[in-house]
Design an enzyme around this catalytic site. Structure first.
Site, short mmCIF file in Angstrom:
data_model
loop_
_atom_site.label_atom_id
_atom_site.label_comp_id
_atom_site.label_asym_id
_atom_site.label_seq_id
_atom_site.Cartn_x
_atom_site.Cartn_y
_atom_site.Cartn_z
N ARG A 134 11.08 6.94 -0.03
CA ARG A 134 11.60 7.98 0.88
C ARG A 134 13.11 8.11 0.69
O ARG A 134 13.65 9.20 0.71
CB ARG A 134 11.26 7.65 2.32
CG ARG A 134 9.91 8.15 2.80
CD ARG A 134 8.75 7.83 1.86
NE ARG A 134 7.47 8.24 2.37
CZ ARG A 134 6.67 7.49 3.13
NH1 ARG A 134 7.03 6.24 3.46
NH2 ARG A 134 5.51 7.96 3.55
N ASP A 187 5.55 7.19 -3.56
CA ASP A 187 5.05 7.87 -2.36
C ASP A 187 5.13 9.38 -2.60
O ASP A 187 5.54 9.83 -3.67
CB ASP A 187 5.84 7.44 -1.11
CG ASP A 187 4.92 7.37 0.11
OD1 ASP A 187 4.32 8.40 0.44
OD2 ASP A 187 4.80 6.28 0.70
N HIS A 228 -0.83 9.22 -0.56
CA HIS A 228 0.64 9.22 -0.75
C HIS A 228 0.98 9.46 -2.22
O HIS A 228 1.77 8.72 -2.83
CB HIS A 228 1.24 7.90 -0.25
CG HIS A 228 1.22 7.79 1.25
ND1 HIS A 228 2.15 8.41 2.05
CD2 HIS A 228 0.35 7.17 2.09
CE1 HIS A 228 1.86 8.16 3.33
NE2 HIS A 228 0.78 7.41 3.39
N ASP A 286 -3.28 3.33 2.38
CA ASP A 286 -3.16 3.83 3.76
C ASP A 286 -3.21 5.35 3.79
O ASP A 286 -2.92 6.02 2.80
CB ASP A 286 -1.83 3.35 4.38
CG ASP A 286 -0.63 3.78 3.56
OD1 ASP A 286 -0.72 3.73 2.31
OD2 ASP A 286 0.40 4.17 4.15
N GLU A 287 -3.57 5.86 4.94
CA GLU A 287 -3.40 7.28 5.28
C GLU A 287 -3.83 8.20 4.15
O GLU A 287 -3.04 9.00 3.65
CB GLU A 287 -1.93 7.53 5.64
CG GLU A 287 -1.45 6.67 6.81
CD GLU A 287 0.01 6.82 7.13
OE1 GLU A 287 0.36 6.74 8.32
OE2 GLU A 287 0.84 6.99 6.20
N TRP A 289 -1.55 -3.29 9.57
CA TRP A 289 -0.36 -2.61 10.12
C TRP A 289 -0.69 -1.81 11.37
O TRP A 289 0.16 -1.63 12.23
CB TRP A 289 0.30 -1.72 9.06
CG TRP A 289 -0.43 -0.45 8.72
CD1 TRP A 289 -1.47 -0.31 7.85
CD2 TRP A 289 -0.17 0.87 9.22
NE1 TRP A 289 -1.88 1.00 7.77
CE2 TRP A 289 -1.09 1.75 8.60
CE3 TRP A 289 0.76 1.39 10.12
CZ2 TRP A 289 -1.11 3.12 8.86
CZ3 TRP A 289 0.74 2.76 10.39
CH2 TRP A 289 -0.19 3.61 9.75
N PHE A 308 10.42 -2.24 11.45
CA PHE A 308 11.84 -2.25 11.80
C PHE A 308 12.51 -0.90 11.54
O PHE A 308 13.72 -0.76 11.64
CB PHE A 308 12.55 -3.40 11.08
CG PHE A 308 12.06 -4.76 11.51
CD1 PHE A 308 11.32 -4.92 12.67
CD2 PHE A 308 12.35 -5.89 10.78
CE1 PHE A 308 10.85 -6.17 13.09
CE2 PHE A 308 11.92 -7.14 11.17
CZ PHE A 308 11.16 -7.29 12.33
N ASP A 309 11.68 0.12 11.21
CA ASP A 309 12.19 1.49 11.23
C ASP A 309 12.10 2.05 12.65
O ASP A 309 12.61 3.14 12.92
CB ASP A 309 11.44 2.40 10.25
CG ASP A 309 9.94 2.41 10.48
OD1 ASP A 309 9.38 1.40 10.97
OD2 ASP A 309 9.29 3.43 10.14
N TRP A 352 10.30 1.26 6.55
CA TRP A 352 10.10 2.62 6.01
C TRP A 352 11.42 3.37 6.17
O TRP A 352 12.13 3.17 7.15
CB TRP A 352 8.96 3.32 6.76
CG TRP A 352 7.67 2.57 6.69
CD1 TRP A 352 7.10 1.82 7.67
CD2 TRP A 352 6.81 2.48 5.55
NE1 TRP A 352 5.93 1.27 7.21
CE2 TRP A 352 5.72 1.65 5.93
CE3 TRP A 352 6.83 3.01 4.27
CZ2 TRP A 352 4.67 1.34 5.05
CZ3 TRP A 352 5.79 2.71 3.40
CH2 TRP A 352 4.73 1.89 3.78
N THR A 353 11.71 4.25 5.21
CA THR A 353 13.09 4.75 5.17
C THR A 353 13.22 6.27 5.29
O THR A 353 14.19 6.84 4.83
CB THR A 353 13.79 4.27 3.89
OG1 THR A 353 13.08 4.79 2.76
CG2 THR A 353 13.85 2.76 3.81
N GLU A 354 12.24 6.92 5.92
CA GLU A 354 12.37 8.37 6.10
C GLU A 354 13.71 8.71 6.75
O GLU A 354 14.38 9.68 6.38
CB GLU A 354 11.25 8.90 7.00
CG GLU A 354 9.87 8.93 6.35
CD GLU A 354 9.08 7.66 6.62
OE1 GLU A 354 9.69 6.62 6.91
OE2 GLU A 354 7.84 7.72 6.53
#
Ligand code: ACM
Ligand code: ZN
Length: 541
Positions: free
Chosen positions: A170, A199, A276, A339-340, A406, A432-433, A481-483
Site C-alpha cells: 500500500r 497487493d 488482492h 484473505d478477502e 486475524w 497497529f494500523d 497495514w499501510t493504507e
C-alpha cells in the site's frame, strides 16, 4: 541501523580521561525476562574492556554488541578468542544444552558473562544488555566508562514465533527503512519479519520471469487520501495525484534477508493468492477471469478482481513466481495470503465454472480451497510450508497448512482444535494500523478501530484452547497495514510502543504483569529516543 546517535570519539581513547556514567535507576527489561536477580555493585565497562569469545559461530552476537557500544565509546571493544572466561572482560559463550533462544546474562563487579543456547540466545542477551546501559551514556559524549548494574538474568521465550508484518504494497518503504523495522524487531526479541509484498495497490518484488509485475504493477497512478475508512468512494474523495511506486530488486531482497538473519530474524514473504491481485492483473491481464486491462488500484478495501482459477496459465504463473521466491527466501514458511477473496468473478467465468465441474466442487468458494491446495503441494515439493490468513479455513483446509488468525481468535481456535498450526494475530489486539488513543482528532488518520497499549498487552493466544490444543499455537504477530501510513516515521509511531506489548506476550506469556510492564516500557522508551525511533510519546503522559 539508524544512525541518528551522535558518535563521540572518546577522548579516553586519546588521553585516558573522559566521563564515567553511573548506572541509571532500577533494572527494567522488555520483554520481561524469566528470572532477574539483582546483585550488589556494578561492572565498570570501559572503552578498553575486552570481549572474549569462547565459542564458534557467535559473530552475530559480537556484531550486535559492537552496534550497541560503538555509539557509547566511539569505537567497538577489542575482541579476543579463548577457551575460558576471564575477569575484567565481557565473555561470550555457548551452552548447547540450553534451548537455542535461551540465554544467561551474569553481570558482577568482576565481569560480564553472556551464555546463549546458540548465537540467537547470545544475541538476545546483548539486547537485554542494551537495556542495562545507562541512557545517558549514549548522549553524554566523551565516555570513558559506563556502570552496568550487577544482575543475574536467566531467560527464554515462551512462544517460538514472534512476528510483525509490514505492508510494503500500500505504501513502499525503502530497504533502509525495512532494515530499521528489522532493528526494531530485534530490539524486542522478535524473530519473524512478515513482508507483505504484493497487493491490489502495488507489486513490490522483482520476478525475473515476469518483468511486467514490477514494470507495470509496482506503480499506481495516484493514491486516495484523507477518506474515512468505510466511507463511499465518491466525488468527495481526494487523491494525491503523484504516482506512487517502488519495488525491491532480487539483490536488495537477498541483502534484507541476510541483514535479518544476522539479527536472529527470519523473513517470511507474502505473495497474495488468489485475492488482492489487481496489480498482478494490471501487469498480465490474462491472469484475470475476463482478460480486461486494469489499472493498479488507487483506492483501498476489497476488490472483486482476483486470479482466475479456471485457467492453467494462472498456476504456471504462481509457480513461476514462487520458484523465484523460494530461491530468495530460505524461510521454512511462505505466506500466500488468501484473505478477502470475493468469488463473483469466478461465478461468471466459463473457465472457473468448468474447473468447478471437472473437480466436483459444489460452491465457488471451494475454488479457493482447490487453488490453495495446489500451491501448498508446490511449496511442500520445494521443502516449504504454507501460511494463509484464516479465510483459507473456509471449505476444506489441508491439515498441514498454518493459519494466521486475524478475524478475531475464532479462526485460530477452530484451526488448533482440528490440529492445524496457528499464529494468533487478531485485529482487535494486533492491528497497529488502528488508532492507539481514543482522541482520534489528535492522531493521524488511521484505518479505524482502537488498540490501546493495554489492549495489545491483553492478548491471550491460548484462550479457548485445551493444553493439548495450545501446542498448535506457534506464536503471535502484529500487523501494520499501510493504507494510511505513507511514511516510515509514521510506521514507527504506529508500532511503538504497542509492539513492545505484543513482544511481551510472545516472549513472556507466562509472566505478564501490565503494571510492571508499564514501569519497564517507560525506560525502553528512552532507548527509542536514543535510536531515533518515533513513537507515541503521549501514551506515557
Ligand atoms: C487482512 O487484514 N485482510 C488479513
Ligand atoms: Zn476465471
Amino acid at each position: 541501523m539508524k544512525k541518528l546517535i551522535p558518535i563521540f570519539v572518546s577522548c579516553a581513547l586519546l588521553c585516558g580521561c573522559g566521563r564515567r556514567i553511573a548506572a541509571d535507576g532500577e533494572i527494567a527489561v522488555v520483554p520481561c525476562p524469566e528470572s532477574v536477580v539483582a546483585g550488589p555493585g556494578v561492572f565498570v565497562l570501559k572503552a578498553s574492556t575486552c570481549v572474549r569469545v569462547l565459542a564458534d559461530g557467535m559473530a552475530d552476537a559480537l556484531q550486535a554488541l559492537d552496534e550497541a557500544l560503538t555509539p557509547v565509546f566511539g569505537q567497538a571493544l577489542a575482541v579476543e578468542t579463548g577457551a575460558e572466561a576471564c575477569p575484567g572482560t565481557v565473555n561470550i559463550a555457548c551452552d548447547p544444552a540450553m534451548p537455542a533462544e535461551a540465554y544467561r546474562l551474569a553481570v558482577t563487579p568482576e565481569r560480564i558473562d553472556i551464555t546463549g543456547g546458540s548465537v540467537h540466545g547470545a544475541f538476545y542477551a546483548v539486547q537485554t544488555l542494551r537495556q542495562l546501559i545507562p541512557l545517558e551514556a549514549y548522549t553524554a559524549g566523551d565516555v570513558r566508562a559506563v556502570e552496568i548494574p550487577a544482575v543475574e538474568i536467566a531467560d527464554k521465550p515462551c512462544l517460538a514465533y514472534r512476528g510483525a508484518m509490514l505492508d510494503a504494497a500500500r505504501h513502499f518503504f525503502t530497504v533502509d527503512e525495512v532494515k530499521t523495522m528489522i532493528d526494531i524487531l530485534a530490539l524486542h526479541k522478535m524473530n519473524v519479519f512478515h513482508w507483505h509484498l504484493t497487493d491490489d495497490q502495488g507489486w513490490r518484488i522483482e520476478i525475473k520471469k515476469y518483468p511486467r509485475l514490477t514494470g507495470i504493477g509496482s506503480v499506481r497512478r495516484r493514491t486516495l487520501i484523507g477518506k474515512d475508512p468505510g466511507g463511499e468512494y465518491d466525488a468527495s474523495c481526494r487523491y494525491d495525484e503523484t504516482p506512487h511506486g517502488g519495488y525491491y530488486t532480487q539483490d536488495e531482497i537477498r541483502d534484507v534477508v541476510a541483514y535479518a538473519a544476522a539479527r536472529s530474524v527470519t523473513v517470511i514473504p507474502e505473495i497474495e493468492f488468489p485475492g488482492h491481485a489487481v496489480a498482478a492483473l494490471a501487469s498480465y491481464p490474462w491472469l484475470g477471469c475476463t482478460g480486461e486491462q486494469y489499472e493498479v488500484r488507487q483506492t483501498w478495501d476489497i476488490d472483486d478482481r482476483v486470479f482466475c482459477i479456471g485457467r492453467e496459465s494462472t498456476f504456471e504463473f504462481i509457480e513461476g513466481v514462487l520458484d523465484e521466491v523460494v530461491e530468495l527466501f530460505p524461510s521454512e514458511y511462505i505466506h500466500i495470503g488468501g484473505d478477502e477473496c470475493p468469488t463473483v468473478m469466478w461465478e461468471r467465468c466459463p473457465a472457473c465454472r468448468a474447473r468447478m465441474k471437472a473437480e466436483g466442487l459444489k460452491r465457488p468458494r471451494q475454488l479457493q480451497n482447490y487453488a490453495t491446495a495446489r500451491v501448498e503441494k508446490f511449496l511442500n515439493a520445494h521443502g516449504r510450508r504454507l501460511i494463509g490468513w484464516d479465510e483459507i479455513l473456509e471449505g476444506d483446509v489441508m491439515p498441514t497448512a498454518t493459519i494466521m488468525s486475524w478475524r478475531g481468535t475464532e479462526g485460530g481456535v477452530r484451526a488448533a482444535r482440528q490440529g492445524n498450526q496457528v499464529i494468533m494475530s487478531p485485529a482487535e489486539y494486533c492491528y497497529f494500523d488502528y488508532y492507539q488513543s481514543e482522541d482520534r482528532e489528535a492522531e493521524p488518520l488511521a484505518w479505524g478501530g482502537y488498540v490501546s497499549v493495554e489492549k495489545a498487552y491483553a492478548l491471550d493466544p491460548y484462550a479457548g484452547l485445551t493444553p493439548a490444543q495450545r501446542s498448535c499455537v506457534l506464536g503471535v504477530q502484529a500487523n501494520l497495514w499501510t493504507e494510511y501510513i505513507p511514511t516510515f516515521s509514521q510506521a514507527e509511531y504506529m508500532l511503538l510502543p504497542r509492539l513492545s506489548a505484543l513482544a511481551e506476550t510472545g516472549w513472556s506469556l507466562d509472566r505478564k504483569d501490565y503494571p510492571d510492564y508499564v514501569r519497564r516500557v517507560r525506560r525502553l522508551a528512552g532507548l527509542y529516543d536514543v535510536c531515533g525511533y518515533d513513537y507515541a510519546r503521549h501514551i506515557f503522559r
